[in-house]
Design an enzyme around this catalytic site. Structure first.
Site, PDB file in Angstrom:
ATOM      1  N   VAL A 107      35.357  29.026  11.443  1.00  0.00           N
ATOM      2  CA  VAL A 107      36.698  29.414  11.891  1.00  0.00           C
ATOM      3  C   VAL A 107      36.774  29.421  13.414  1.00  0.00           C
ATOM      4  CG1 VAL A 107      37.208  30.798   9.852  1.00  0.00           C
ATOM      5  CG2 VAL A 107      36.050  31.866  11.782  1.00  0.00           C
ATOM      6  N   HIS A 108      38.005  29.309  13.913  1.00  0.00           N
ATOM      7  CA  HIS A 108      38.214  29.402  15.363  1.00  0.00           C
ATOM      8  C   HIS A 108      39.592  29.953  15.729  1.00  0.00           C
ATOM      9  CE1 HIS A 108      40.223  25.575  14.474  1.00  0.00           C
ATOM     10  NE2 HIS A 108      40.841  25.681  15.627  1.00  0.00           N
ATOM     11  N   ASP A 133      33.596  29.809  16.044  1.00  0.00           N
ATOM     12  CA  ASP A 133      33.473  28.890  17.176  1.00  0.00           C
ATOM     13  C   ASP A 133      33.222  29.689  18.459  1.00  0.00           C
ATOM     14  OD1 ASP A 133      33.902  26.953  19.212  1.00  0.00           O
ATOM     15  OD2 ASP A 133      35.242  25.828  17.906  1.00  0.00           O
ATOM     16  N   LYS A 135      33.963  29.138  21.377  1.00  0.00           N
ATOM     17  CA  LYS A 135      35.070  29.153  22.330  1.00  0.00           C
ATOM     18  C   LYS A 135      36.292  29.927  21.828  1.00  0.00           C
ATOM     19  CE  LYS A 135      37.030  24.662  20.903  1.00  0.00           C
ATOM     20  NZ  LYS A 135      36.000  24.295  19.912  1.00  0.00           N
ATOM     21  N   TYR A 165      36.042  18.443  17.934  1.00  0.00           N
ATOM     22  CA  TYR A 165      36.599  17.635  16.852  1.00  0.00           C
ATOM     23  C   TYR A 165      35.772  16.362  16.674  1.00  0.00           C
ATOM     24  CZ  TYR A 165      39.839  14.718  14.215  1.00  0.00           C
ATOM     25  OH  TYR A 165      40.410  13.897  13.273  1.00  0.00           O
ATOM     26  N   ARG A 234      31.902   4.255  13.437  1.00  0.00           N
ATOM     27  CA  ARG A 234      31.484   5.648  13.602  1.00  0.00           C
ATOM     28  C   ARG A 234      29.972   5.784  13.787  1.00  0.00           C
ATOM     29  NH1 ARG A 234      34.514   9.777  10.065  1.00  0.00           N
ATOM     30  NH2 ARG A 234      36.701   9.247  10.326  1.00  0.00           N
ATOM     31  N   GLU A 303      30.871  13.632   7.842  1.00  0.00           N
ATOM     32  CA  GLU A 303      31.506  12.805   6.827  1.00  0.00           C
ATOM     33  C   GLU A 303      30.588  11.691   6.318  1.00  0.00           C
ATOM     34  OE1 GLU A 303      35.303  11.574   8.388  1.00  0.00           O
ATOM     35  OE2 GLU A 303      36.194  13.551   8.023  1.00  0.00           O
ATOM     36  N   ARG A 350      47.222  15.169  12.733  1.00  0.00           N
ATOM     37  CA  ARG A 350      46.076  14.260  12.597  1.00  0.00           C
ATOM     38  C   ARG A 350      46.019  13.658  11.194  1.00  0.00           C
ATOM     39  NH1 ARG A 350      41.839  18.024  16.009  1.00  0.00           N
ATOM     40  NH2 ARG A 350      42.232  17.096  18.040  1.00  0.00           N
ATOM     41  N   LYS A 373      45.768  21.642   4.382  1.00  0.00           N
ATOM     42  CA  LYS A 373      45.620  22.720   5.330  1.00  0.00           C
ATOM     43  C   LYS A 373      46.843  23.627   5.307  1.00  0.00           C
ATOM     44  CE  LYS A 373      42.774  20.344   8.826  1.00  0.00           C
ATOM     45  NZ  LYS A 373      42.718  19.944  10.264  1.00  0.00           N
TER      46      LYS A 373
END
Length: 426
Positions: A107-108, A133, A135, A165, A234, A303, A350, A373
């Protein structure tokens, strides 16, 4: 002498008055905040679109509350907080008690959503590792720490990452929790990872039944397929985490070397349900450690990492011939609109739908493990309705007597809605 005695008396009198006034001021500044938080004098009704998901044709009402302010109230006892926030305090069935689950939650932001998600998945026989997180705002960290301290089976990750991210730090956060969970005295059977914008759709009993089904009893759930050509960028180029921009960025220069041990790279979801033996394999196997090291400068390694390891035949619980099987998440991707779903009733961020109230029928009909989400500020009615629907289902499946504090909302008549009183938390 008389004058001295008189002066002394006046001094003592004034001192006494000052103490009384200070006490009154202190109590007036402290008590209203607690009373307002703990005992709101009004409540809000569910949106009319939510009524099809409520069990009876009566008015339903849930109390107004400010979760962050409530948790940070330094005068609260843990027993009060657990009661007022409606956490379930007993295993609801024998099946659940004998098959404890582990959860990793990263969580953040959005404290209210985190608290509501945690109480949605919380059961006293399970174990929960929370990664905050690095930050995240200090007040946010303090509030979560305050809540976590009230539970014997919820703890903060021993190491906190500054998550970017699509960066390796997101994968590392899960691994930090895994290292902590294997030390837990709770004999958990499978581990599930969540982010702070998830919300449960299956009940805990349904999760246990699903994971013990013939298809998944001894298997890991990591939906994914061989890495398609469109996703090879990636893992063919080097990336670094830009903490300032909060994103993984491609580095110019040489391409990456092939993956170690001639591993076939797979592409899939970052979310999983893993057996305990597989977690041990992830933490101890040289092959897993070599892939981890190779993945550190790739794009969104979570991923490909889990699903690639799950296609190694010697990995415990591997699903070497698996594809996209597994009801991990209900997600509306923007590029799948018109094929996999009929559109987002909230808005896209996104390429992922932030669910609105009218997305709930699609979510409920799918009955995946979780939905992603949500945002508590953008579409609060969607979260209210799904949470109430989920808690109704959880309590309906229980084989033990229901305690009043486990109820999230009250059935009320139209005439007494305005006079309804309840403790904090909806």
């Amino acid at each position: 002498m008389c004058q001295l005695e008189s002066t002394k008396c006046i001094f003592l009198f004034c001192l006494g008055i000052s103490i009384i006034m200070c006490s009154v001021i202190y109590l007036r500044t402290k008590m209203p905040a607690e009373e307002k938080t703990l005992h709101p004098t009004s409540c809000r009704q569910f949106a009319s679109e939510c009524r099809p998901f409520l069990p009876e044709r009566v008015e339903w009402c849930q109390s107004n509350h400010q979760v962050g302010r409530y948790i940070l109230n330094s005068h609260l006892q843990c027993s009060e907080m657990i009661r007022d926030l409606h956490f379930i305090t007993r295993p609801l069935s024998q099946d659940e008690e004998t098959y404890p689950l582990a959860f990793i939650v990263t969580v953040h932001k959005d404290l209210e959503l985190f608290v509501r998600m945690l109480r949605g998945i919380y059961m006293p026989q399970n174990v929960y590792c929370i990664h905050i997180d690095a930050k995240a705002p200090q007040e946010y960290k303090v509030a979560i720490r305050r809540l976590v301290e009230c539970f014997h089976n919820v703890f903060l990750s021993s190491r906190s990452e500054t998550v970017t991210y699509a960066g390796f730090s997101r994968l590392q956060a899960d691994l930090n929790c895994m290292k902590d969970l294997v030390k837990s005295k709770i004999n958990w059977r499978k581990v599930v990872n969540l982010c702070g914008q998830d919300f449960p759709v299956m009940s805990n009993l349904e999760l246990v039944q699903y994971m013990q089904s013939k298809e998944w009893r001894d298997k890991n759930m990591t939906p994914g397929v061989k890495q398609p050509e469109s996703m090879r960028y990636r893992t063919q180029s080097h990336y670094h985490e830009n903490v300032v921009l909060n994103i993984a960025q491609r580095m110019l220069g040489q391409k990456k070397a092939p993956p170690p041990h001639n591993l076939q790279i797979y592409f899939g979801t970052a979310y999983y349900a893993l057996t305990r033996a597989f977690v041990d394999f992830v933490l101890d196997s040289p092959k897993a450690q070599d892939l981890l090291e190779w993945s550190k400068d790739t794009f969104s390694p979570d991923e490909h990492y889990w699903v690639t390891l799950n296609h190694i035949k010697e990995a415990p619980g591997s699903h070497a011939d698996g594809g996209w099987e597994g009801a991990i998440r209900a997600i509306k991707w923007g590029d799948q609109e018109g094929t996999k779903h009929d559109g987002c009733r909230g808005h896209y961020v996104r390429n992922i739908c932030i669910f609105g109230l009218k997305d709930l029928p699609w979510i409920i009909n799918r009955n995946d493990m979780f939905a992603n989400k949500f945002e508590s500020n953008s579409y609060p009615e969607a979260l209210d309705c799904l949470e109430q629907w989920h808690r109704n289902k959880v309590l309906k499946q229980a084989t033990v007597p229901i305690e009043a504090s486990w109820l999230l909302a009250k059935q009320v008549t139209s005439r007494n809605i305005l006079s309804y009183n309840s403790t904090a938390g909806a």
